[in-house]
Design a protein around this motif. Structure first.
Motif, mmCIF file in Angstrom:
data_model
loop_
_atom_site.group_PDB
_atom_site.id
_atom_site.type_symbol
_atom_site.label_atom_id
_atom_site.label_comp_id
_atom_site.label_asym_id
_atom_site.label_seq_id
_atom_site.Cartn_x
_atom_site.Cartn_y
_atom_site.Cartn_z
ATOM 1 N N HIS A 112 1.144 -1.249 -0.286
ATOM 2 C CA HIS A 112 0.094 0.099 -0.091
ATOM 3 C C HIS A 112 0.806 1.111 0.358
ATOM 4 C CE1 HIS A 112 -3.438 -2.645 0.641
ATOM 5 N NE2 HIS A 112 -2.425 -2.733 1.409
ATOM 6 N N THR A 113 1.771 1.046 -0.724
ATOM 7 C CA THR A 113 2.867 2.977 -0.910
ATOM 8 C C THR A 113 2.265 3.206 -2.032
ATOM 9 O OG1 THR A 113 4.722 0.596 -1.628
ATOM 10 C CG2 THR A 113 4.804 1.718 1.196
ATOM 11 N N GLY A 114 1.726 2.773 -2.800
ATOM 12 C CA GLY A 114 1.686 3.357 -4.058
ATOM 13 C C GLY A 114 0.612 4.196 -4.363
ATOM 14 N N MET A 115 0.579 4.996 -5.373
ATOM 15 C CA MET A 115 -0.569 6.293 -5.964
ATOM 16 C C MET A 115 -1.568 6.122 -6.924
ATOM 17 S SD MET A 115 0.311 8.684 -3.546
ATOM 18 C CE MET A 115 -0.080 9.890 -3.813
ATOM 19 N N GLU A 116 -2.837 6.885 -6.501
ATOM 20 C CA GLU A 116 -3.818 6.357 -8.036
ATOM 21 C C GLU A 116 -3.469 7.107 -8.893
ATOM 22 O OE1 GLU A 116 -8.213 5.353 -6.832
ATOM 23 O OE2 GLU A 116 -8.057 7.557 -8.015
ATOM 24 N N CYS A 117 -3.326 6.333 -10.294
ATOM 25 C CA CYS A 117 -3.025 6.640 -11.095
ATOM 26 C C CYS A 117 -4.482 8.247 -11.662
ATOM 27 C CB CYS A 117 -2.454 6.368 -13.106
ATOM 28 S SG CYS A 117 -3.268 6.949 -14.063
ATOM 29 N N CYS A 118 -4.466 8.795 -11.821
ATOM 30 C CA CYS A 118 -5.579 9.637 -12.104
ATOM 31 C C CYS A 118 -6.178 9.549 -13.576
ATOM 32 C CB CYS A 118 -5.102 11.351 -11.938
ATOM 33 S SG CYS A 118 -4.300 12.080 -11.359
ATOM 34 N N CYS A 119 -5.775 8.529 -14.352
ATOM 35 C CA CYS A 119 -6.332 8.006 -15.558
ATOM 36 C C CYS A 119 -6.529 7.005 -15.527
ATOM 37 C CB CYS A 119 -5.085 8.349 -17.276
ATOM 38 S SG CYS A 119 -6.030 8.520 -18.188
ATOM 39 N N PHE A 147 -1.368 7.882 -23.753
ATOM 40 C CA PHE A 147 -1.945 9.324 -24.449
ATOM 41 C C PHE A 147 -1.283 10.259 -24.897
ATOM 42 C CE2 PHE A 147 -2.516 14.180 -23.452
ATOM 43 C CZ PHE A 147 -3.458 14.097 -23.305
ATOM 44 N N ALA A 148 0.562 10.522 -25.067
ATOM 45 C CA ALA A 148 0.986 10.391 -25.919
ATOM 46 C C ALA A 148 1.480 10.773 -27.285
ATOM 47 C CB ALA A 148 1.833 11.645 -25.178
ATOM 48 N N GLU A 149 1.275 9.192 -27.442
ATOM 49 C CA GLU A 149 2.037 8.631 -28.101
ATOM 50 C C GLU A 149 0.616 8.505 -29.831
ATOM 51 O OE1 GLU A 149 2.993 4.445 -27.597
ATOM 52 O OE2 GLU A 149 4.904 5.540 -27.415
ATOM 53 N N THR A 150 -1.112 8.624 -28.802
ATOM 54 C CA THR A 150 -2.485 8.768 -29.230
ATOM 55 C C THR A 150 -2.465 10.274 -29.764
ATOM 56 O OG1 THR A 150 -3.271 7.304 -28.144
ATOM 57 C CG2 THR A 150 -4.445 8.954 -29.184
ATOM 58 N N PHE A 174 -3.702 15.906 -18.667
ATOM 59 C CA PHE A 174 -4.945 15.285 -19.311
ATOM 60 C C PHE A 174 -6.326 14.751 -18.372
ATOM 61 C CE2 PHE A 174 -3.302 10.932 -18.479
ATOM 62 C CZ PHE A 174 -2.416 11.031 -18.855
ATOM 63 N N HIS A 175 -6.022 15.604 -16.617
ATOM 64 C CA HIS A 175 -6.641 15.140 -15.500
ATOM 65 C C HIS A 175 -8.395 15.455 -15.881
ATOM 66 C CE1 HIS A 175 -8.571 15.309 -11.891
ATOM 67 N NE2 HIS A 175 -7.653 15.187 -11.211
ATOM 68 N N ALA A 180 -4.350 23.162 -16.713
ATOM 69 C CA ALA A 180 -3.678 24.084 -18.271
ATOM 70 C C ALA A 180 -2.290 23.949 -18.209
ATOM 71 C CB ALA A 180 -4.486 25.057 -17.702
ATOM 72 N N SER A 181 -2.071 22.885 -17.159
ATOM 73 C CA SER A 181 -0.210 22.390 -17.485
ATOM 74 C C SER A 181 0.270 21.711 -17.980
ATOM 75 C CB SER A 181 -0.229 22.119 -15.661
ATOM 76 O OG SER A 181 1.086 21.125 -15.603
#
Ligand SMILES: [Zn+2]
Ligand SMILES: [Zn+2]
Ligand SMILES: [Zn+2]
Ligand SMILES: [Zn+2]
Length: 259
Positions: A112-119, A147-150, A174-175, A180-181
């Motif tokens: 449980h040391t991970g973080m949640e991906c916003c995607c 996302f970047a490759e698409t 892409f949140h 806008a960052s």
């Protein structure tokens, strides 16, 4: 046979193809190649596929022998083998990276040391995540990569700037909140394989020329990276992580003060 076609065929003979698709196929291929690397020789199946290839090709592998190491007898062939080996080891490295990430993810979830991906909302090891520059929105490298490759391969641009409503000059966060960052250079280098990063730079360069005009384009004298630079700025700080060279826009030498 054209060399590029030959390269692909050799690679396919060594890596093998199956009826599987996507990642599963790559994992199988990875197993197969790393096994033959470990044994320092190819399997019977690989040899047969190469022999078949040699029979249908009049340029490549005409003189191949059974042993992986000693089948190189002429210069052209040696070059071929070199090329394929480089290609293979690049591919092996990326497969290893992926295996490491999968392991990191497992560990992170178990502890449980991970973080949640916003995607994708998966819990991912923090070291395999990238955050947007201004808001700290975290994405796993896989989501950022796709996302970047698409965007760069599919659309050939970097999306729309949400503030100016014009073509963006960098990939934007892409949140789902509509952030806008953009992303820092190190984040992009972490998530994108070399080929995609080069494509990103190329797309960004073309967009910059369109927007800024050729006069504002500077190139790093150290690594050749090109970007638009505001007319008011005299010093170009190369954003490429392996470089970070600061050069004078006027003379191309190392940045100097006074200007
Ligand atoms: Zn993700
Ligand atoms: Zn963001
Ligand atoms: Zn540079
Ligand atoms: Zn100067």
């Amino acid at each position: 046979m054209h060399y590029a076609v030959a390269h692909d065929k050799i690679l396919r003979a060594v890596k093998g193809t199956t009826s599987q698709a996507g990642e599963e196929l790559e994992d199988t291929q990875y197993q197969r190649v790393s096994n033959s690397f470990a044994r320092r020789q190819m399997s019977q199946q690989q040899i047969e596929e190469l022999e078949q290839l040699a029979n249908t090709s009049n340029v490549v592998l005409k003189t191949h022998r059974r042993n992986y190491q000693s089948f190189v007898t002429d210069a052209i062939l040696a070059e071929e083998v070199n090329f394929v080996e480089t290609k293979l080891s690049t591919w092996m490295a990326s497969m290893e990276k992926r295996a490491n990430r999968a392991q990191n993810k497992k560990n992170a979830q178990a502890t449980h040391t991970g973080m949640e991906c916003c995607c994708c909302f998966d819990e991912v090891a923090v070291e395999d995540m990238v955050s947007c520059r201004d808001e700290g929105h975290l994405f796993c490298v896989d989501c950022l990569k796709s996302f970047a490759e698409t965007q760069i391969f599919g659309m050939g641009n970097l999306g729309i700037d949400k503030e100016t409503k014009k073509r963006s000059l960098e990939l934007k966060c892409f949140h789902s909140d509509g952030c806008a960052s953009g992303f820092g250079r190190s984040g992009l280098e972490k998530a994108l394989p070399k080929r995609s990063l080069e494509k990103y730079d190329e797309v960004q360069f073309i967009l910059s020329v369109e927007v800024a005009g050729l006069d504002d384009i500077v190139s790093c004298p150290n690594c050749g990276y090109q970007a638009a630079l505001q007319p008011s700025q005299r010093v170009f700080k190369c954003p490429v992580i392996d470089c970070l060279y600061e050069s004078c826009r006027e003379c191309g030498e190392a940045a100097h003060i006074p200007l």
